[in-house]
Design an enzyme around this catalytic site. Structure first.
Site, short mmCIF file in Angstrom:
data_model
loop_
_atom_site.label_atom_id
_atom_site.label_comp_id
_atom_site.label_asym_id
_atom_site.label_seq_id
_atom_site.Cartn_x
_atom_site.Cartn_y
_atom_site.Cartn_z
N LYS A 128 -31.22 -21.26 -13.35
CA LYS A 128 -31.22 -20.05 -11.84
C LYS A 128 -31.71 -21.55 -10.66
O LYS A 128 -32.09 -22.16 -11.10
CB LYS A 128 -32.63 -19.76 -11.20
N GLU A 141 -22.21 -6.06 -15.19
CA GLU A 141 -23.00 -6.32 -13.85
C GLU A 141 -21.62 -5.19 -12.92
O GLU A 141 -20.36 -5.59 -12.74
CB GLU A 141 -23.40 -7.36 -13.57
N CYS A 186 -61.49 1.82 -0.05
CA CYS A 186 -60.43 1.60 0.93
C CYS A 186 -59.14 2.03 0.44
O CYS A 186 -58.54 1.50 -0.32
CB CYS A 186 -60.41 -0.12 1.63
N ARG A 243 -29.56 0.19 -16.78
CA ARG A 243 -30.41 -0.34 -18.00
C ARG A 243 -31.71 0.50 -18.10
O ARG A 243 -32.32 -0.12 -19.06
CB ARG A 243 -30.48 -1.82 -17.15
N GLU A 259 -21.94 -19.38 -18.21
CA GLU A 259 -21.77 -18.30 -17.15
C GLU A 259 -22.13 -17.96 -16.13
O GLU A 259 -23.12 -18.15 -16.05
CB GLU A 259 -21.06 -17.00 -17.94
N CYS A 263 -60.00 -0.08 6.55
CA CYS A 263 -60.95 0.61 7.06
C CYS A 263 -62.37 -0.09 7.93
O CYS A 263 -62.88 1.03 8.12
CB CYS A 263 -61.81 0.51 5.25
N ASP A 311 0.93 -0.91 -0.27
CA ASP A 311 0.04 0.43 -0.24
C ASP A 311 1.21 0.89 -0.54
O ASP A 311 0.53 1.67 -0.15
CB ASP A 311 -0.79 0.57 1.49
N CYS A 331 -61.50 -5.54 7.95
CA CYS A 331 -60.59 -4.72 6.53
C CYS A 331 -59.61 -4.40 7.91
O CYS A 331 -60.09 -3.21 8.69
CB CYS A 331 -60.76 -3.92 5.70
N TYR A 336 -20.11 -9.52 -19.54
CA TYR A 336 -19.88 -10.55 -20.24
C TYR A 336 -20.69 -10.13 -21.68
O TYR A 336 -20.50 -11.21 -21.92
CB TYR A 336 -20.99 -11.41 -19.57
N LEU A 382 -33.00 -12.43 -19.63
CA LEU A 382 -32.81 -13.60 -19.97
C LEU A 382 -34.43 -14.56 -19.32
O LEU A 382 -34.62 -14.10 -17.60
CB LEU A 382 -31.68 -14.37 -18.97
N LYS A 430 -24.68 -15.56 -13.49
CA LYS A 430 -25.24 -15.36 -13.60
C LYS A 430 -25.36 -14.58 -12.46
O LYS A 430 -25.45 -14.33 -11.38
CB LYS A 430 -26.80 -15.81 -13.77
N CYS A 479 -61.49 -7.44 0.95
CA CYS A 479 -62.58 -6.00 1.59
C CYS A 479 -63.30 -5.79 0.13
O CYS A 479 -62.45 -5.20 -0.78
CB CYS A 479 -61.74 -4.99 2.22
N GLU A 519 3.88 1.55 -1.03
CA GLU A 519 4.72 1.78 -2.65
C GLU A 519 3.33 2.12 -3.48
O GLU A 519 3.62 3.78 -4.10
CB GLU A 519 4.97 0.62 -3.22
N ASP A 546 -25.46 -11.57 -9.62
CA ASP A 546 -26.77 -10.47 -9.00
C ASP A 546 -25.89 -9.26 -8.64
O ASP A 546 -26.25 -8.99 -7.76
CB ASP A 546 -27.14 -11.55 -8.13
#
Ligand code: IVH
Length: 691
Positions: free
Chosen positions: A339, A199, A454, A162, A139, A436, A59, A433, A251, A109, A141, A449, A61, A143
């Site tokens: 997934k 990402e 409401c 995006r 590859e 309400c 660090d 409810c 990617y 996808l 995916k 309800c 240097e 997150d």
């Protein structure tokens, strides 16, 4: 199967141990030479440290080199280059993000959790490319938050989110602060323009560290790494972003000028060669079994990867097949996400609360002891409905199993009965409810309800209307909607359009700028396509896809609003329940009034693909399959202009199937049903005949 992981090679080797003060005897050209050297050196050390996790110097240097560079630039600002590491941190906050339009849309996808569907997907690809030699890539995916970056002549020049896929935020200044993103490509003759997609993410370790610091400082905690990344990239002050431990991985590609590439493997290795971080591991597979094997390996090693992942991205390796395979509305047909199965956690159910949905349905929600599940701490999970409660035989005080449905919404999936003490209590459906106070009634397994005024229902309706896939009104979040409804400022969705800056500014956590942004977004929402407005109305059983088909079929809100049940049933994908729901929605006076108000406000009541209501092809329904010589949109427009309709699904109600190159399964279905089939030329002939 070949696993690809090549060592990264930098070709620069220069002296790193020069002193950090500026030697007064140096000539300007020598200083410039040293500046160039330092920029390249620091770029090299950044890459080794941030991309390869393989620090090359201490660090101390590193700091010395950085300081020397700063000293030179302070004395000779004319030497500062845009790729100098000192240029990563912006000076001052932005007032807002400008918008960037994506020349090549940023798609998502299709995904599945099942092995069968994975094989079915691969088989569909093989069927669409008969006799062709195909290979696949697998590859991770990642997150994170999708981003697109543009390098012009090798220099980082633009970074964007995006957004809605065609329009995103310009986050160039924020991305610049991320050290794993090179400011200059490591190549001799860079192409004129290179757009790279990937990402931005935060590793689980960095996320936990960040949250621990925030907790100490009394700041609100982020829910998960993805949420922390999104929150950081939304910051208007790049100096804050610079302090967040963000990283990037790439990617994909967008616009490419002056560059050609034939396969995904070639693309990834090219990115790696020019200094762009790519997935640390990916696989080139020759067949289905190798793909499956690679996904299994990926799942085993997922916790060793530097980023959170939620599955595998599987792609056809050969880019030449992409135009043949084509795209659905939202996703390519040459890629797919497989997934990981949901993770499961066990925790204690403390109590059940009752949430009121936009149509008045009451959903029981379990409040539980907090438990960590697939990247977030979960303390609430849906019980769906009272039938489910009965089926699971779940009681207050039980130890329950929780999973994330689609990795997002946690749900209670079972009870650990071995932990029962006998003190657990029945979950009793409420009589009134919770919002309400209206008496609730049963509708099948659902408790409901019936009060249209409401407040809880109205809030949910507004949130549905404003969501990205509907009218995409930015800045209309939960806490603002709560205030608007609770203060009586909005009694119906249409009232949103009566709001003014003064009223908005008087609300909590509402500044002048956010008020103006909201008003601007409300203004823009009026121009959205008809399909989004139909979806935004929240007609029971009418989802996004059905709304798109309805907009395409009817072309105008008035035609839809006046359609009879029979007319609706004539549309291929509309069944009886949907048709009844639409008719009953538009029969209600309150809904009609709202529609009139929308018309007055200036809402777009016509579809972009709007057809004429009369014409020689009136009443005729076309379905298109395969690749045509013109963009599908323009063919649809031509059919619409003659009064014809284009639907996505083949059924007995289809009049013609138009077949292009490499038709899909629709051809088979049409043949089975004996529906007339025509080529593109025959369609053009028919359109001409009817001119
Ligand atoms: S390919 C047109 N590859 O997942 C190609 N996407 O659910 C679409 N993602 O929007 C993207 N890792 O943001 C691709 N290795 C990967 C990915 C990946 C993460 C994201 C991407 C996409 C979303 C789809």
């Amino acid at each position: 199967m070949i696993e690809k992981t090549l060592p990264f090679n930098f070709s620069i080797e220069v002296n790193k141990s020069k002193p950090s003060t500026l030697d007064p005897s140096l000539s300007l050209s020598e200083i410039k030479k040293r500046h160039d050297e330092l920029v390249k050196l620091i770029q090299k050390y950044d890459h080794a440290y941030y991309v390869e996790a393989r620090p090359l110097i201490s660090d101390q240097e590193y700091d010395n080199l950085y300081h020397e560079l700063e000293t030179i630039e302070k004395l000779h600002p004319e030497l500062i280059t845009p790729d100098s590491p000192t240029q990563r941190i912006g000076e001052s906050p932005l007032s807002g993000f400008s918008q960037v339009s994506h020349q090549v849309p940023m798609l998502s996808l299709e995904n599945t959790y099942s092995k069968e569907e994975l094989f079915a997907f691969l088989e569909r690809i093989r069927r669409s490319l008969p006799g062709k030699k195909i290979s696949f890539t697998v590859e991770p995916k990642v997150d994170g938050i999708s981003i697109s970056v543009i390098y012009k002549n090798g220099l980082f020049s633009l970074g964007a989110t995006r957004g809605n896929g065609t329009m995103g935020d310009d986050i160039t200044q924020n991305l610049k602060t991320i050290h794993s993103l090179p400011l200059r490509l490591n190549m001799e003759n860079p192409p004129e323009l290179l757009e790279i997609r990937g990402e931005a993410y935060m590793s689980l370790k960095d996320f936990e560290k960040l949250n621990a610091e925030r907790e100490k400082e009394g700041k609100p905690l982020f829910a998960n790494p993805r949420n922390a990344t999104a929150g950081s990239l939304k910051q208007l002050d790049p100096r804050i972003v610079a302090q967040r431990p963000l990283a990037v991985v790439f990617y994909g590609g967008g616009q490419l000028k002056g560059f050609e590439c034939k396969t995904q493997v070639e693309w990834l290795l090219f990115l790696k060669k020019i200094g762009i971080p790519i997935p640390v591991r990916f696989w080139h597979c020759k067949d289905e079994n190798e793909v499956y094997e690679a996904t299994c390996t990926l799942q085993e090693i997922r916790s060793d990867l530097p980023y959170p992942t939620d599955g595998a991205a599987i792609k056809v390796n050969e880019w030449e097949y992409y135009p043949i395979l084509g795209y659905t509305a939202k996703a390519p047909r040459w890629a797919f996400a497989y997934k990981y199965g949901a993770e499961r956690a066990r925790t204690r159910l403390i109590q059940v609360i009752f949430q009121v949905g936009r149509s008045g349905i009451i959903t029981p929600v379990a409040e539980m002891d907090p438990v960590f599940l697939s990247g977030t701490t979960v303390s609430r999970a849906t019980l769906h409905n009272f039938d489910q409660i009965k089926r699971l035989d779940v009681k207050v005080g039980d130890y329950v199993f929780v999973e994330k449905a689609g990795e997002v919404i946690p749900e209670v999936v079972g009870v650990d009965t071995s932990q029962r003490t006998g003190k657990e209590k029945e979950i009793i459906p409420p009589e009134y409810c919770p919002s309400c106070g209206e008496k609730l009634f049963w509708e099948g397994i659902f408790l409901r309800c019936g009060n249209e005024n409401c407040p809880a229902q109205l809030k949910e309706r507004i949130l549905h209307f404003a969501q990205r896939n509907a009218l995409d009104i930015q800045g209309l979040g939960e806490s603002l909607v709560d205030q608007l409804v609770d203060k009586g400022l909005v009694k119906d969705i249409a009232d949103l359009y009566d709001l003014d800056e003064k009223t908005l500014v008087s609300l909590e956590r509402m500044g002048k700028k956010s008020a103006q942004n909201l008003l601007q977004s409300l203004e823009e929402s009026k121009k959205r396509d008809l399909s989004r407005l139909i979806f935004g109305l929240g007609i029971t059983h009418i989802g996004q896809k059905a709304s798109e088909e309805l907009a395409r079929y009817f072309g105008s809100m008035d035609r839809l609003a006046n359609a009879s049940e029979e007319e609706l049933l004539a549309i291929p994908f509309i069944g009886e329940i949907m048709a009844k729901s639409i008719v009953s929605y538009f029969r209600k006076a309150k809904n009609r009034e709202r529609l009139e108000k929308f018309r007055k406000i200036g809402f777009n009541f016509h579809s972009l693909h709007s057809g004429s209501s009369s014409g020689p092809l009136n009443g005729k329904t076309f379905v298109i399959t395969g690749t045509l010589s013109e963009p599908r949109e323009s063919i649809i427009a031509k059919i619409n202009s003659k009064g014809g309709r284009v639907s996505n699904t083949v059924s007995r109600k289809t009049n013609y199937l138009v077949v292009g190159a490499n038709p899909g399964s629709k051809l088979h279905e049409a043949k089975k049903l004996g529906i007339p089939i025509m080529s593109e030329q025959e369609l053009f002939h028919l359109l001409k005949e009817n001119e």
